[in-house]
Design an enzyme around this catalytic site. Structure first.
Site, PDB file in Angstrom:
ATOM      1  CB  THR A 196      -0.865  -0.048   1.279  1.00 23.82           C
ATOM      2  OG1 THR A 196      -1.706  -1.188   1.190  1.00 23.82           O
ATOM      3  CG2 THR A 196      -1.691   1.195   1.471  1.00 23.82           C
ATOM      4  CB  THR A 246       1.406  -0.108   4.797  1.00 16.27           C
ATOM      5  OG1 THR A 246       1.710  -1.165   3.870  1.00 16.27           O
ATOM      6  CG2 THR A 246       2.661   0.205   5.587  1.00 16.27           C
TER       7      THR A 246
END
Length: 326
Positions: A196, A246
């Site tokens: 991410t 993330t």
């Protein structure tokens, strides 16, 4: 006035065998994004504008898993998601299930600024994108050769694969035909390493903001929503700090990880790095993740409990760091 600070990430849970060339490409992109943000902050841009600007840049480059270069669903399509939050007033916007929007983070910003809602998904989000006239692309624009190959590997392994750039050798020891030691929601998965992207900023006025964007998991079920667009889980900003997470989305969701950083600062009186360390240690259960954070006083911090995290950070006092490993 406080000093500004900025941090960016390109995902946590990096494969330790990632080729050096790929590592260098990632670090160059993170450096470019940091410099873009620094330049905007030096021109007195607001934190919310800077996080959008930086995440747009990350979405446009296929190196990480967001926008162009997004991970593919089980059907070989992309379903992108993003969120953005402005600390002053805790305003936020989020989107999920996007298939044509070039920059999901900018649509999330429009949800925040131009709609009465906080979160739009799938056909509703796409309709809103058309109405707002944002830049859109055919699905093919988002799909890279690397990802098509990785989806094939994931399907052969009958598994979710978290990183579209991990070399395909060695899968026999990562859950193909054997029980994987790594689990998500109690189920074995083959490889842990999502990518991410996100950015957090505090500007010279002490305003914090955060934004996160992702393509999700390789070979994910269509309709799966991760932590990135969930306010309080993958993204959070308030008067005290801005946070972007993330990693293993399901674990981040369960731990409301981003909000938890703010909460322990507010209610336990912890400093920023202390809060980050506490949350990574105490709130992930058996999940693996990382996060970046800034505080209203101009501090910058990060933490992760996996092998590595693509990250970069800088502050007005001249500090700058770009790294992957511990």
């Amino acid at each position: 006035m406080v000093g500004w600070a900025i941090a960016v990430h390109g995902g946590a849970g990096v494969d330790p065998n990632l080729p050096t060339e790929r590592q260098e490409q990632a670090k160059l992109l993170l450096t470019r994004c940091l410099n873009l943000g620094i330049s905007a902050l030096q021109s007195s841009a607001a934190a919310i504008d800077v996080v959008e600007l930086v995440v747009r840049e990350l979405e446009t480059d296929p190196i990480f898993n967001s926008g162009r270069g997004s991970a593919l669903t089980e059907k070989g399509t992309v379903e992108m998601e993003a969120s953005i939050m402005d600390g002053p007033g805790r305003r936020c916007g989020a989107v999920s299930g996007l298939t044509t929007v070039k920059n999901p983070v900018s649509l999330a910003r429009l949800v925040m600024d131009k709609s009465p809602h906080s979160y739009l998904a799938f056909s509703g989000a796409e309709d809103f994108a058309k109405q707002m006239g944002v830049e859109r692309e055919e699905n093919d624009y988002f799909i890279t050769e690397d990802n098509v190959g990785m989806l094939k590997v994931a399907k052969e392994a009958n598994s979710i694969v978290f990183d579209y750039r991990i070399p395909t050798t060695g899968y026999e020891s990562c859950g193909v035909g054997v029980e994987s030691p790594i689990r998500m929601n109690g189920l074995p998965i083959s490889v842990y390493a999502p990518e991410t992207v996100g950015c957090v900023v505090v500007d010279s006025q002490g305003r914090c903001a955060a934004a996160t964007s992702t393509g999700g998991l390789m070979n994910k079920r269509t309709g799966r929503i991760g932590d990135s667009p969930l306010i309080g889980a993958g993204t959070y900003a308030c008067d005290a700090c801005g946070v972007s997470c993330t990693g293993e989305g399901e674990a981040i969701i369960r731990g409301t990880l981003a909000r938890e950083v703010a909460a322990v600062m507010e209610y336990k009186g912890l400093g920023l790095q202390e809060a980050v360390d506490f949350v990574i240690k105490e709130r992930l259960d058996e999940g693996q993740a990382g996060l970046i954070a800034v505080s209203k006083t101009g501090e910058v911090a990060y933490g992760f409990n996996c092998v590595g995290m693509f990250r970069g950070c800088a502050s007005e006092d001249g500090f700058m760091e770009v790294g992957i490993w511990e």
